[in-house]
Enzyme design. Sequence first.
Site, PDB file in Angstrom:
ATOM      1  CB  CYS A 177      -0.932  -0.017   1.207  1.00 17.42           C
ATOM      2  SG  CYS A 177      -2.114   1.358   1.245  1.00 17.42           S
ATOM      3  CB  CYS A 178       3.850   2.247   1.974  1.00 10.63           C
ATOM      4  SG  CYS A 178       3.192   2.515   3.630  1.00 10.63           S
ATOM      5  CB  CYS A 269      -2.197   6.510   6.206  1.00  4.52           C
ATOM      6  SG  CYS A 269      -1.418   7.051   4.672  1.00  4.52           S
ATOM      7  CB  CYS A 272      -0.945   2.773   9.003  1.00  2.00           C
ATOM      8  SG  CYS A 272      -1.612   1.759   7.664  1.00  2.00           S
ATOM      9  CB  CYS A 297       6.321   4.078   4.477  1.00  3.11           C
ATOM     10  SG  CYS A 297       7.096   5.700   4.346  1.00  3.11           S
TER      11      CYS A 297
END
Length: 369
Positions: A177-178, A269, A272, A297
């Site tokens: 996702c990162c 985010c 997270c 990340c």
Amino acid sequence: MVFVVLFVGAGASLKGQNVHNLGGLSSAGVSARSLSLGGKKAKLEQRRVPAVSATIAAREVVQSSVDIPKLAEELDSASPLEIMDKALSMFGDDIAIAFSGAEDVALIEYAHLTGRPFRVFSLETGRLNPETYRLFDEVEKRYNIRIQYMFPDATEVEELVRTKGLFSFYEDGHQECCRVRKVRPLRRALKGLKAWITGQRKDQSPGTRASVPVVQVDPAFEGLDGGPGSLVKWNPLSNVSGTAVWSFLRTMDVPVNALHSQGYVSIGCEPCTRAVLPGQHEREGRWWWEDAKAKECGLHKGNIDSLTEPQSALGEKVEAADLFTGENVKTFARGDMEALAKGENREKSSIVVLYAPWCSFSQVCTSRF
């Protein structure tokens, strides 16, 4: 911390080992200051401003001939203000500040204090907290700037969510996702620059950022000219503690994320990030379901030190102490709490602290029995 403001005539520069013109601080009418942060002081005194054409020509020469490792060594004991001024003077419009958190507000304030023009960009992942968006707006208004927001590729985000759902990172890690929402947008932003400025500190992440220099050739990303070595990375706060950064922010009365007052320290985010408990390191609130080795990340992967197990002086493995174990820490069931409240079965006085900053009903709840 010491903060002194001196008002003198127009035009200013840093004076000392590294001398660079700073110009005036037009918004405040201040052109000479003395600032200290973490025991380091930068002094600005009156000086004639060189012609713009001469400045540009000098910048081109510096960029082609500067020895970055040597420069890092020379600036290692410099103040953040000196380092910021050096970065902006060398790269002009080809450098930008990466903005997301408290350290980056400090960077923007330092850039503002130099009196030089500066650029700011931020990664808009689409999953930030509302408080973070409000901070962006406050910073833009405070400094009269427009932040350049970098968005993830919509097709990549759609593919990720449709294939794996909205919260796949809880199951198979945050890296994918990162990579989509942060790393690739950052890569695009940096391809338009020759240098960037970050808020990395050596004390920021346990075991992974201890070797961050004040300036370096970026080991992970490419810049405007393309190829390895085409991007310079500046870390003016490298040698500054988190405590000193916050002292500076309070002294300058700059905007900060409202989440900090709710127990959040390192903020990313929304899914997270969570608040941390007293005694926990600031990065413990990031990707808390993963091992400490994974608490990055990918934005600063070139600076990550490999983590090793803590060892004693004899090389023996040392287990990290658990925050919630020890002879003075007791675990209470509901019946125990009720008995304690009634004063039953009590041998000595106790202080009971209920601390859960993510819960609005138990952020500050302390009782003496």
